[in-house]
Motif scaffolding. Structure first.
Motif, PDB file in Angstrom:
ATOM      1  N   GLU A   1       0.808  -1.221   0.000  1.00 60.97           N
ATOM      2  CA  GLU A   1       0.000   0.000   0.000  1.00 60.97           C
ATOM      3  C   GLU A   1       0.843   1.274   0.000  1.00 60.97           C
ATOM      4  O   GLU A   1       0.415   2.310  -0.469  1.00 60.97           O
ATOM      5  CB  GLU A   1      -0.934  -0.012   1.212  1.00 60.97           C
ATOM      6  CG  GLU A   1      -2.028  -1.073   1.082  1.00 60.97           C
ATOM      7  CD  GLU A   1      -2.958  -1.060   2.268  1.00 60.97           C
ATOM      8  OE1 GLU A   1      -3.514   0.014   2.570  1.00 60.97           O
ATOM      9  OE2 GLU A   1      -3.097  -2.116   2.906  1.00 60.97           O
ATOM     10  N   GLY A   2       2.019   1.195   0.579  1.00 61.11           N
ATOM     11  CA  GLY A   2       2.885   2.383   0.616  1.00 61.11           C
ATOM     12  C   GLY A   2       2.802   3.130   1.929  1.00 61.11           C
ATOM     13  O   GLY A   2       3.119   4.309   2.009  1.00 61.11           O
ATOM     14  N   LYS A   3       2.388   2.414   2.986  1.00 64.81           N
ATOM     15  CA  LYS A   3       2.205   3.082   4.282  1.00 64.81           C
ATOM     16  C   LYS A   3       3.445   2.985   5.167  1.00 64.81           C
ATOM     17  O   LYS A   3       3.585   3.707   6.131  1.00 64.81           O
ATOM     18  CB  LYS A   3       1.061   2.403   5.065  1.00 64.81           C
ATOM     19  CG  LYS A   3      -0.311   2.579   4.435  1.00 64.81           C
ATOM     20  CD  LYS A   3      -1.389   1.989   5.331  1.00 64.81           C
ATOM     21  CE  LYS A   3      -1.174   0.512   5.615  1.00 64.81           C
ATOM     22  NZ  LYS A   3      -2.328  -0.187   6.169  1.00 64.81           N
ATOM     23  N   VAL A   4       4.306   2.033   4.842  1.00 63.38           N
ATOM     24  CA  VAL A   4       5.378   1.676   5.777  1.00 63.38           C
ATOM     25  C   VAL A   4       6.542   2.669   5.720  1.00 63.38           C
ATOM     26  O   VAL A   4       6.891   3.190   4.659  1.00 63.38           O
ATOM     27  CB  VAL A   4       5.861   0.240   5.504  1.00 63.38           C
ATOM     28  CG1 VAL A   4       6.659   0.159   4.224  1.00 63.38           C
ATOM     29  CG2 VAL A   4       6.672  -0.314   6.661  1.00 63.38           C
ATOM     30  N   LYS A   5       7.120   2.932   6.885  1.00 62.59           N
ATOM     31  CA  LYS A   5       8.299   3.793   6.968  1.00 62.59           C
ATOM     32  C   LYS A   5       9.499   2.913   7.327  1.00 62.59           C
ATOM     33  O   LYS A   5       9.386   2.032   8.172  1.00 62.59           O
ATOM     34  CB  LYS A   5       8.047   4.839   8.068  1.00 62.59           C
ATOM     35  CG  LYS A   5       9.085   5.926   8.136  1.00 62.59           C
ATOM     36  CD  LYS A   5       8.593   7.082   9.040  1.00 62.59           C
ATOM     37  CE  LYS A   5       9.720   8.083   9.248  1.00 62.59           C
ATOM     38  NZ  LYS A   5       9.330   9.281   9.948  1.00 62.59           N
ATOM     39  N   VAL A   6      10.606   3.148   6.643  1.00 62.72           N
ATOM     40  CA  VAL A   6      11.807   2.328   6.887  1.00 62.72           C
ATOM     41  C   VAL A   6      12.843   3.162   7.646  1.00 62.72           C
ATOM     42  O   VAL A   6      13.274   4.213   7.166  1.00 62.72           O
ATOM     43  CB  VAL A   6      12.425   1.837   5.561  1.00 62.72           C
ATOM     44  CG1 VAL A   6      13.632   0.935   5.831  1.00 62.72           C
ATOM     45  CG2 VAL A   6      11.391   1.099   4.715  1.00 62.72           C
TER      46      VAL A   6
ATOM     47  N   THR B   1      12.820   9.201   4.601  1.00 62.25           N
ATOM     48  CA  THR B   1      11.794   9.898   5.379  1.00 62.25           C
ATOM     49  C   THR B   1      12.356  10.406   6.704  1.00 62.25           C
ATOM     50  O   THR B   1      11.728  11.202   7.386  1.00 62.25           O
ATOM     51  CB  THR B   1      10.581   8.986   5.649  1.00 62.25           C
ATOM     52  OG1 THR B   1      11.061   7.762   6.210  1.00 62.25           O
ATOM     53  CG2 THR B   1       9.820   8.694   4.383  1.00 62.25           C
ATOM     54  N   SER B   2      13.518   9.909   7.092  1.00 66.88           N
ATOM     55  CA  SER B   2      14.147  10.384   8.322  1.00 66.88           C
ATOM     56  C   SER B   2      15.625  10.555   8.033  1.00 66.88           C
ATOM     57  O   SER B   2      16.267   9.640   7.540  1.00 66.88           O
ATOM     58  CB  SER B   2      13.929   9.355   9.440  1.00 66.88           C
ATOM     59  OG  SER B   2      14.698   9.703  10.569  1.00 66.88           O
ATOM     60  N   ASN B   3      16.174  11.732   8.316  1.00 65.92           N
ATOM     61  CA  ASN B   3      17.564  11.980   7.946  1.00 65.92           C
ATOM     62  C   ASN B   3      18.118  13.166   8.726  1.00 65.92           C
ATOM     63  O   ASN B   3      17.367  13.924   9.352  1.00 65.92           O
ATOM     64  CB  ASN B   3      17.645  12.276   6.430  1.00 65.92           C
ATOM     65  CG  ASN B   3      18.981  11.892   5.815  1.00 65.92           C
ATOM     66  OD1 ASN B   3      19.986  11.770   6.501  1.00 65.92           O
ATOM     67  ND2 ASN B   3      18.986  11.693   4.511  1.00 65.92           N
TER      68      ASN B   3
ATOM     69  N   VAL C   1      19.045   2.373  12.336  1.00 61.52           N
ATOM     70  CA  VAL C   1      19.141   2.287  13.798  1.00 61.52           C
ATOM     71  C   VAL C   1      19.321   3.659  14.445  1.00 61.52           C
ATOM     72  O   VAL C   1      18.590   4.033  15.364  1.00 61.52           O
ATOM     73  CB  VAL C   1      20.293   1.343  14.220  1.00 61.52           C
ATOM     74  CG1 VAL C   1      20.519   1.400  15.722  1.00 61.52           C
ATOM     75  CG2 VAL C   1      19.972  -0.091  13.804  1.00 61.52           C
ATOM     76  N   TYR C   2      20.295   4.449  13.933  1.00 64.38           N
ATOM     77  CA  TYR C   2      20.576   5.686  14.676  1.00 64.38           C
ATOM     78  C   TYR C   2      19.470   6.729  14.503  1.00 64.38           C
ATOM     79  O   TYR C   2      19.198   7.505  15.405  1.00 64.38           O
ATOM     80  CB  TYR C   2      21.974   6.234  14.356  1.00 64.38           C
ATOM     81  CG  TYR C   2      22.161   6.817  12.982  1.00 64.38           C
ATOM     82  CD1 TYR C   2      21.740   8.106  12.670  1.00 64.38           C
ATOM     83  CD2 TYR C   2      22.774   6.079  11.978  1.00 64.38           C
ATOM     84  CE1 TYR C   2      21.909   8.644  11.408  1.00 64.38           C
ATOM     85  CE2 TYR C   2      22.964   6.611  10.712  1.00 64.38           C
ATOM     86  CZ  TYR C   2      22.520   7.890  10.425  1.00 64.38           C
ATOM     87  OH  TYR C   2      22.690   8.410   9.173  1.00 64.38           O
ATOM     88  N   ASN C   3      18.808   6.745  13.341  1.00 60.50           N
ATOM     89  CA  ASN C   3      17.685   7.679  13.194  1.00 60.50           C
ATOM     90  C   ASN C   3      16.525   7.310  14.120  1.00 60.50           C
ATOM     91  O   ASN C   3      15.850   8.180  14.671  1.00 60.50           O
ATOM     92  CB  ASN C   3      17.188   7.730  11.745  1.00 60.50           C
ATOM     93  CG  ASN C   3      17.999   8.689  10.889  1.00 60.50           C
ATOM     94  OD1 ASN C   3      18.443   9.728  11.357  1.00 60.50           O
ATOM     95  ND2 ASN C   3      18.212   8.342   9.638  1.00 60.50           N
TER      96      ASN C   3
END
Lengths: 182, 298
Positions: B115-120, B165-167, B123-125
């Motif tokens: 579906e495209g809902k998942v966030k990957v 999505t996280s950086n 570890v450190y983020n």
């Protein structure tokens, strides 16, 4: 001294470009995106291929592609040494997305069977076990650190591994895999 | 209770399961339920399906992300290549709905839907954003007492930033791994080759000596500038280069020095009190001295 008539001249017309451009387009690299490159060299500054001393690093790969010189990539394996670090994508001021070009070139070469043999091994492992990289003795290593000997991935789950293979058989792998998909 | 899907990849579960142990250990310590993703595969690695076909790459990645979606969890990985491959495939599908549509037609043959809902997460983020530096500081049993660490963030953890999505805010001056190390009581000074590639990956297979030179250039400059006692990576592929390959270089007489190396998950595990035999039990560069120093530190 050799005369000017002996200089190797490439006839840079649209017809010459068309074949490689079409193939790259088919494999995910838009020719207009490619032609935005101004050869500024930002991509080469931190490119691991350039730092390691490969003959064709990212700036030269983009240049050769703009000139339609597909033969280079069938003979020279540099594109397979790309680390996929994506630093070139991050710094490119023209948004060429050079790493996407590398992948497109690899896909074109793959269809001509011009790839290193370890690429085939990794792909076969991926299809057969679900893991591209499998180091023998993993059960012992896992037990040594207090884990179950087999991880909860496809490697220890035949039912899901078969389903995964059914899915992969429906991809382009079915047409281009250099090994049987059993 | 927080829950997260543990995406293993290949090198972590099959070559360096001490990183897997450490990830499971620290997540549990921080009160996060670890959800196994049964039937997950290789991410797929950049030299496999991504080099064969764009849609095929997305199918492989979506197979894995669909498993997490079925379980209603996001995913965490300790491997930079997995982080990159999954996030880039996710990004391609988000930008090109026609690719996502084809992917789902193919996935249906295996009874899966993406579906495209998942966030990957890496570890450190995850530690930085979800757990938080204060919670890390509170949990530390064995602080690092200003031990000097040479940090290696890892290319895939930073670039291409548009796919992540996280950086870090500034992906050429990353701070998050440094701040996680500082929350453990360590010091992580900057050094001039910090963003250089470790050389692990495709280049290692194609031109081993050239790829080793990248590591040597990076770490020899790092040693001259900050003289670290321990190397800390944000990526398991980097760790294979920093630890396993470093040990091999020593054996072959290419280097006359040794600096032990761990993945950030292993360092956090040690500082939280995990058994060293499990958390760093497969390290090849001798690490006993560092373990003793950490555990004797309080």
């Amino acid at each position: 001294m050799e005369g000017a008539r002996d200089v190797n001249v490439i006839k840079l017309d649209e017809e010459f470009f068309a074949e490689f451009y079409d193939e790259l387009q088919e494999m995910g690299m838009d020719k207009n995106q490619l032609r935005r490159c101004i050869q500024c060299g930002m991509c080469a500054g931190g490119c691991p291929m350039a730092l390691a001393g490969l003959e064709y690093f990212i700036k030269r790969i983009v240049h050769a592609s703009i000139l339609g010189l597909k033969e280079i990539f069938l003979d020279d394996s540099s594109v397979w040494g790309c680390q996929s670090c994506n630093r070139c994508v991050e710094v490119c001021p023209m948004d060429v997305r050079p790493y996407e070009l590398i992948q497109a070139i690899r896909r074109v070469c793959f269809r001509e069977y011009a790839m290193p043999s370890n690429t085939i091994d990794g792909l076969r492992n991926y299809y057969e076990q679900g893991h591209a990289v499998i180091m023998k003795g993993y059960e012992e290593r896992r037990q040594k650190v207090g884990l179950d000997p087999v991880p909860p991935t496809t490697i220890g789950n035949e039912e899901l591994r078969k389903k995964f293979q059914e899915v992969m058989k429906a991809t382009a792998l079915a047409e281009v895999a250099p090994f049987p998909l059993e | 209770m927080k829950r997260i899907g543990l995406f293993l990849g290949c090198n972590i579960p099959l070559r360096r399961p001490d990183i897997e142990y450490s990830m499971r250990y620290i997540l549990k310590e921080f009160g996060v339920e670890v959800v196994d993703l049964e039937g997950a595969t290789c991410c797929p690695a950049f030299g496999t399906m991504p080099s064969v076909d764009l849609v095929g790459w997305c199918v492989g990645a979506a197979w894995n992300m669909a498993i997490a979606e079925e379980k209603g969890v996001d995913m965490i990985t300790g491997c930079g290549s997995c982080y990159g491959s999954l996030n880039e495939a996710r990004y391609h599908m988000e930008k090109h709905p026609e690719i996502k549509e084809k992917v789902n037609e193919i996935l249906a043959k295996g009874g899966k839907k993406y579906e495209g809902k998942v966030k990957v997460w890496n570890v450190y983020n995850y530690l930085y954003e979800v757990i938080g530096l204060d919670a890390i500081k509170e949990k530390v049993k064995y602080p690092l007492n200003e031990m000097v660490l040479g940090i290696q963030v890892g290319c895939h953890n930073l670039w291409p930033s548009k796919a992540h999505t996280s950086n870090d805010d500034d992906v050429f001056h990353p701070k998050r791994l440094k701040e996680v190390c500082e929350a453990l009581g360590g010091k992580a000074p900057e050094y001039s080759t910090m963003l250089d590639c470790c050389g692990m990956g495709a280049l290692g297979s194609l031109a081993k000596e050239k790829s080793w030179n990248l590591f040597l250039n990076k770490v020899e400059k790092m040693r001259a500038e900050i003289n670290p006692e321990l190397l800390v990576t944000g990526c398991s592929s980097c760790l294979l280069r920093f630890d396993n390959d470093q040990a091999q270089m020593k054996k072959e007489g290419l280097i006359d020095w040794e600096v032990p190396a761990v993945h950030v998950a292993q360092l956090v595990a040690l500082c939280l009190g995990a058994e060293p035999e499990k958390a760093v039990g497969l390290a090849e560069v001798p690490i006993e001295g560092i373990v003793e120093k950490i555990r004797g530190g309080k």
